[in-house]
Write a protein that holds these residues in place. Structure first.
Motif, PDB file in Angstrom:
ATOM      1  N   LEU A  63       0.813  -1.221   0.000  1.00  0.00           N
ATOM      2  CA  LEU A  63       0.000   0.000   0.000  1.00  0.00           C
ATOM      3  C   LEU A  63       0.843   1.267   0.000  1.00  0.00           C
ATOM      4  CD1 LEU A  63      -2.542  -1.120   2.780  1.00  0.00           C
ATOM      5  CD2 LEU A  63      -2.654  -1.592   0.329  1.00  0.00           C
ATOM      6  N   ASN A  64       2.098   1.177  -0.459  1.00  0.00           N
ATOM      7  CA  ASN A  64       3.007   2.289  -0.201  1.00  0.00           C
ATOM      8  C   ASN A  64       4.065   2.408  -1.288  1.00  0.00           C
ATOM      9  OD1 ASN A  64       4.070   4.449   1.199  1.00  0.00           O
ATOM     10  ND2 ASN A  64       5.077   3.213   2.754  1.00  0.00           N
ATOM     11  N   SER A  65       3.645   2.640  -2.535  1.00  0.00           N
ATOM     12  CA  SER A  65       4.648   2.781  -3.595  1.00  0.00           C
ATOM     13  C   SER A  65       5.449   4.070  -3.462  1.00  0.00           C
ATOM     14  CB  SER A  65       3.979   2.704  -4.980  1.00  0.00           C
ATOM     15  OG  SER A  65       3.039   3.742  -5.189  1.00  0.00           O
ATOM     16  N   TRP A  66       5.052   4.957  -2.528  1.00  0.00           N
ATOM     17  CA  TRP A  66       5.843   6.168  -2.276  1.00  0.00           C
ATOM     18  C   TRP A  66       7.264   5.842  -1.819  1.00  0.00           C
ATOM     19  CZ3 TRP A  66       3.789  10.492  -3.987  1.00  0.00           C
ATOM     20  CH2 TRP A  66       2.396  10.640  -4.026  1.00  0.00           C
ATOM     21  N   GLN A  67       7.492   4.655  -1.287  1.00  0.00           N
ATOM     22  CA  GLN A  67       8.798   4.290  -0.737  1.00  0.00           C
ATOM     23  C   GLN A  67       9.570   3.333  -1.650  1.00  0.00           C
ATOM     24  OE1 GLN A  67       9.788   5.704   2.162  1.00  0.00           O
ATOM     25  NE2 GLN A  67       7.833   6.708   2.522  1.00  0.00           N
ATOM     26  N   ASP A  68       9.090   3.167  -2.880  1.00  0.00           N
ATOM     27  CA  ASP A  68       9.663   2.134  -3.750  1.00  0.00           C
ATOM     28  C   ASP A  68      11.054   2.488  -4.257  1.00  0.00           C
ATOM     29  OD1 ASP A  68       9.470  -0.354  -4.981  1.00  0.00           O
ATOM     30  OD2 ASP A  68       8.727   0.491  -6.838  1.00  0.00           O
ATOM     31  N   GLY A  69      11.364   3.757  -4.357  1.00  0.00           N
ATOM     32  CA  GLY A  69      12.725   4.164  -4.681  1.00  0.00           C
ATOM     33  C   GLY A  69      13.132   3.975  -6.121  1.00  0.00           C
ATOM     34  N   VAL A  70      12.205   4.209  -7.061  1.00  0.00           N
ATOM     35  CA  VAL A  70      12.528   4.200  -8.488  1.00  0.00           C
ATOM     36  C   VAL A  70      12.055   5.526  -9.089  1.00  0.00           C
ATOM     37  CG1 VAL A  70      12.587   1.698  -8.832  1.00  0.00           C
ATOM     38  CG2 VAL A  70      10.400   2.904  -8.922  1.00  0.00           C
ATOM     39  N   SER A  71      12.500   5.816 -10.304  1.00  0.00           N
ATOM     40  CA  SER A  71      12.286   7.148 -10.869  1.00  0.00           C
ATOM     41  C   SER A  71      10.812   7.480 -11.081  1.00  0.00           C
ATOM     42  CB  SER A  71      13.043   7.287 -12.192  1.00  0.00           C
ATOM     43  OG  SER A  71      12.504   6.407 -13.176  1.00  0.00           O
ATOM     44  N   GLY A  72       9.971   6.471 -11.237  1.00  0.00           N
ATOM     45  CA  GLY A  72       8.562   6.725 -11.461  1.00  0.00           C
ATOM     46  C   GLY A  72       7.763   6.979 -10.197  1.00  0.00           C
ATOM     47  N   THR A  73       8.380   6.772  -9.027  1.00  0.00           N
ATOM     48  CA  THR A  73       7.651   6.951  -7.774  1.00  0.00           C
ATOM     49  C   THR A  73       8.279   7.980  -6.854  1.00  0.00           C
ATOM     50  OG1 THR A  73       8.845   5.115  -6.730  1.00  0.00           O
ATOM     51  CG2 THR A  73       6.775   4.586  -7.820  1.00  0.00           C
ATOM     52  N   ASN A  74       9.577   8.210  -6.958  1.00  0.00           N
ATOM     53  CA  ASN A  74      10.260   9.088  -6.014  1.00  0.00           C
ATOM     54  C   ASN A  74      11.097  10.140  -6.719  1.00  0.00           C
ATOM     55  OD1 ASN A  74      10.095   6.258  -4.573  1.00  0.00           O
ATOM     56  ND2 ASN A  74      10.277   7.756  -2.932  1.00  0.00           N
ATOM     57  N   CYS A  75      11.086  11.363  -6.191  1.00  0.00           N
ATOM     58  CA  CYS A  75      12.090  12.348  -6.588  1.00  0.00           C
ATOM     59  C   CYS A  75      13.432  11.913  -6.004  1.00  0.00           C
ATOM     60  CB  CYS A  75      11.737  13.736  -6.059  1.00  0.00           C
ATOM     61  SG  CYS A  75      10.231  14.444  -6.746  1.00  0.00           S
ATOM     62  N   PRO A  76      14.519  12.110  -6.748  1.00  0.00           N
ATOM     63  CA  PRO A  76      15.813  11.650  -6.258  1.00  0.00           C
ATOM     64  C   PRO A  76      16.321  12.485  -5.085  1.00  0.00           C
ATOM     65  CG  PRO A  76      16.069  12.840  -8.310  1.00  0.00           C
ATOM     66  CD  PRO A  76      14.597  12.694  -8.094  1.00  0.00           C
ATOM     67  N   ILE A  77      17.198  11.867  -4.311  1.00  0.00           N
ATOM     68  CA  ILE A  77      17.870  12.553  -3.203  1.00  0.00           C
ATOM     69  C   ILE A  77      19.054  13.306  -3.792  1.00  0.00           C
ATOM     70  CG2 ILE A  77      18.965  12.254  -0.950  1.00  0.00           C
ATOM     71  CD1 ILE A  77      17.609   9.432  -0.903  1.00  0.00           C
ATOM     72  N   LYS A  78      19.017  14.610  -3.707  1.00  0.00           N
ATOM     73  CA  LYS A  78      20.057  15.422  -4.326  1.00  0.00           C
ATOM     74  C   LYS A  78      21.367  15.322  -3.558  1.00  0.00           C
ATOM     75  CE  LYS A  78      16.921  18.805  -6.397  1.00  0.00           C
ATOM     76  NZ  LYS A  78      16.543  20.240  -6.490  1.00  0.00           N
ATOM     77  N   PRO A  79      22.483  15.605  -4.225  1.00  0.00           N
ATOM     78  CA  PRO A  79      23.766  15.601  -3.516  1.00  0.00           C
ATOM     79  C   PRO A  79      23.746  16.541  -2.314  1.00  0.00           C
ATOM     80  CG  PRO A  79      24.113  15.719  -5.882  1.00  0.00           C
ATOM     81  CD  PRO A  79      22.642  15.888  -5.657  1.00  0.00           C
ATOM     82  N   SER A  80      24.434  16.134  -1.256  1.00  0.00           N
ATOM     83  CA  SER A  80      24.571  16.922  -0.017  1.00  0.00           C
ATOM     84  C   SER A  80      23.248  17.111   0.703  1.00  0.00           C
ATOM     85  CB  SER A  80      25.214  18.281  -0.307  1.00  0.00           C
ATOM     86  OG  SER A  80      26.485  18.117  -0.909  1.00  0.00           O
TER      87      SER A  80
END
Length: 528
Positions: A63-80
């Motif tokens: 019930l939580n594709s917000w945490q899937d960690g792929v480009s279609g579900t999450n904005c990337p974690i930027k450097p720093s």
């Protein structure tokens, strides 16, 4: 837990100047050791020089594709910057792995093992082993992953570049002139050990064996299998297995061997099983039969009587009488689009949007980012073209996924958010009559299945997990060049028991990015 993700030049496995992605200074990364229904918190600090995401390969993210960690579900974690993943390992047990999902970073590591243990109230269907070992095996390129990804996107010949080594837990092969220390496990004669074996590589399937020892197969990616004795085991990219190995030989050292499948190459992964009283070095290695792979795959069956995440026997959940609501026939091949080498599915090469599909779905019903119903799920477009490939999956319906591999290499496919029943393998074209060959009695349930060159693989999945879910090739080159799509499983009920609202720390990017904008209020779900 906190993860500091950074580059290291001191851990190169082939003793050359090469950047390796480490987590808390470790290569491979730390073990995620959990029990069914645990809630995991991973605070990722990105010390790389480019954006980063992690995906949890085989973990269903209920019930939580917000945490899937792929480009279609999450904005990337930027450097720093940092971002915290929070997810529950709901109703699962077994052996899995994690790795970076964007920018071809997996070719420079960042991967690690995941164990999900049974709750104490549910029996494991074998005796407790003396110890458990994680064995992450994968092919490795001796070069800068950024250079290789650039070459891969411009030079057709780059697709066929052969890896330089096969690593075991980030270590080069035994006896390799450029290797760092090889991998070795110490055992005591007469005792039994559990090896959790994962293919964390980029491209190559491998055949694994331990010299002079048999392996008892007991689990794969969350399913307890019928227990069968094997002299060797094929492991395809993205797959994980558990085997039991009894140290029943005289005190000596024996090779652990991982050799590529369907590839004429001299590279080989080589480690050592070391008996605690041994003074005899390993010698060998032995040979193997290349032609048995399909028959072995068909012999891996579900243990219908064992419990797993739940006390109910696995066989309680079966596919003997399911009614299919959808069939997706997905044909993969190589193509050129505007002069660039690409991988296509039904002649569509996935184009990665700067705005995650899940974020667009939540804020604007997807408008301005993607359109449903344009991806051909049972036909092939006349010309190869880019597309943002999203299809509708019928909520709580059974879908039949048929993967056809028109590439000369072994492929494997993963579906995030679900496990699927692997009901059939075949060669040549798939037709509806191919269903007569399916195993619907005790097919294995897993998250990644191989597709043989010139062949097809068929799977059933029950789409009971609302969200935006990634369906992709686990071959990193194929994935990077467009061999993926997303299945949107939508439930209009806003009850959070149906689908989790976006997290409080939701990141914004793409068309929704504003430097000082707060995240949207959680709890408001929208959809078609």
């Amino acid at each position: 837990m906190d993860w500091n993700v950074s580059f290291s030049n001191s851990l190169s496995p082939l003793s050359i100047d090469q950047q390796v992605i480490t987590i808390n200074g470790m290569f491979p990364g730390p073990l995620l050791n959990a029990t069914t229904n645990d809630v995991i918190h991973v605070n990722v600090f990105n010390f790389l020089d480019e954006p980063l995401l992690f995906t949890w390969n085989g973990i269903q993210q209920r019930l939580n594709s917000w945490q899937d960690g792929v480009s279609g579900t999450n904005c990337p974690i930027k450097p720093s910057t940092n971002w915290t993943y929070v997810f529950q390992i709901k109703d699962q047990i077994g052996s899995f792995s994690y790795f970076p999902s964007i920018n071809f970073q997996k070719a420079s590591s960042g991967y690690g093992p995941i164990r999900v243990n049974n709750r104490n109230v549910i029996a494991v269907p074998f005796l407790k082993p003396e110890a458990k070992f994680d064995l992450l095996i994968g092919d490795w390129y001796a070069g800068d992953y950024k250079y290789f990804r650039t070459l891969l996107g411009t030079e057709v010949s780059a697709y066929d570049v052969t890896p330089d080594a096969i690593l075991m837990n980030g270590k080069g092969p035994y006896g390799h002139p450029m290797s760092t220390p090889y991998e070795s496990f110490t055992v005591e004669k007469g005792k039994t050990y559990r090896f959790r074996i994962s293919n964390v590589g980029n491209t190559l399937s491998f055949n694994f064996r331990i010299q002079n020892h048999t392996m008892l197969l007991v689990e794969t990616e969350g399913s307890y299998t019928n227990q069968i004795s094997l002299n060797s085991l094929d492991v395809h990219v993205g797959q994980s297995y558990s085997v039991l190995v009894t140290a029943d030989q005289n005190d000596a050292d024996f090779y652990m061997v991982a050799s590529p499948k369907l590839l004429d190459t001299s590279i080989i992964g080589l480690g050592v099983l070391h008996y605690s009283n041994s003074t005899t070095p390993a010698s060998g290695p032995d040979t193997f039969d290349l032609d048995f792979s399909v028959n072995q795959a068909k012999s891996i069956r579900w243990n219908l009587t064992a419990g797993a995440a739940r006390p109910n026997p696995q066989g309680t959940f079966n596919v003997t009488n399911v009614t299919l609501s959808q069939t997706f026939i997905l044909q993969s091949t190589r193509a050129e689009i505007n002069g660039a080498p690409r991988l296509v599915v039904n002649n569509v090469s996935y184009y990665t949007s700067n705005t995650p599909l899940k974020l667009a779905d939540h804020l604007t019903n997807g408008s301005g980012v993607y359109t449903l119903y344009q991806f051909p799920i049972q036909s092939v477009n006349s010309e190869a073209a880019y597309g943002i490939s999203v299809v509708t999956g019928n909520h709580r319906g059974w879908v039949e996924l048929v993967f056809k591999n028109d590439i000369d290499d072994m492929d494997s496919w993963n579906l995030d958010g679900f496990s699927f029943f692997v009901v059939g393998f075949g060669s040549g074209d798939w037709t509806p009559d191919s269903r007569n060959t399916y195993n619907v009695i005790d097919p294995i349930v897993r998250s990644t299945a191989q597709v043989y060159p010139g062949g097809w693989t068929a799977e059933y999945a029950f789409l009971d997990n609302p969200g935006m879910w990634n369906l992709r090739s686990q071959n990193l080159k194929n994935w990077y060049l467009g061999q993926e799509l997303y299945i949107r499983v939508y439930d209009a009920d806003p009850n959070p028991a149906k689908e989790r609202p976006p997290p409080d720390n939701l990141l914004l990017c793409g068309i929704f990015y504003q430097s000082n904008a707060p995240a949207p209020a959680p709890g408001l779900l929208t959809g078609f």
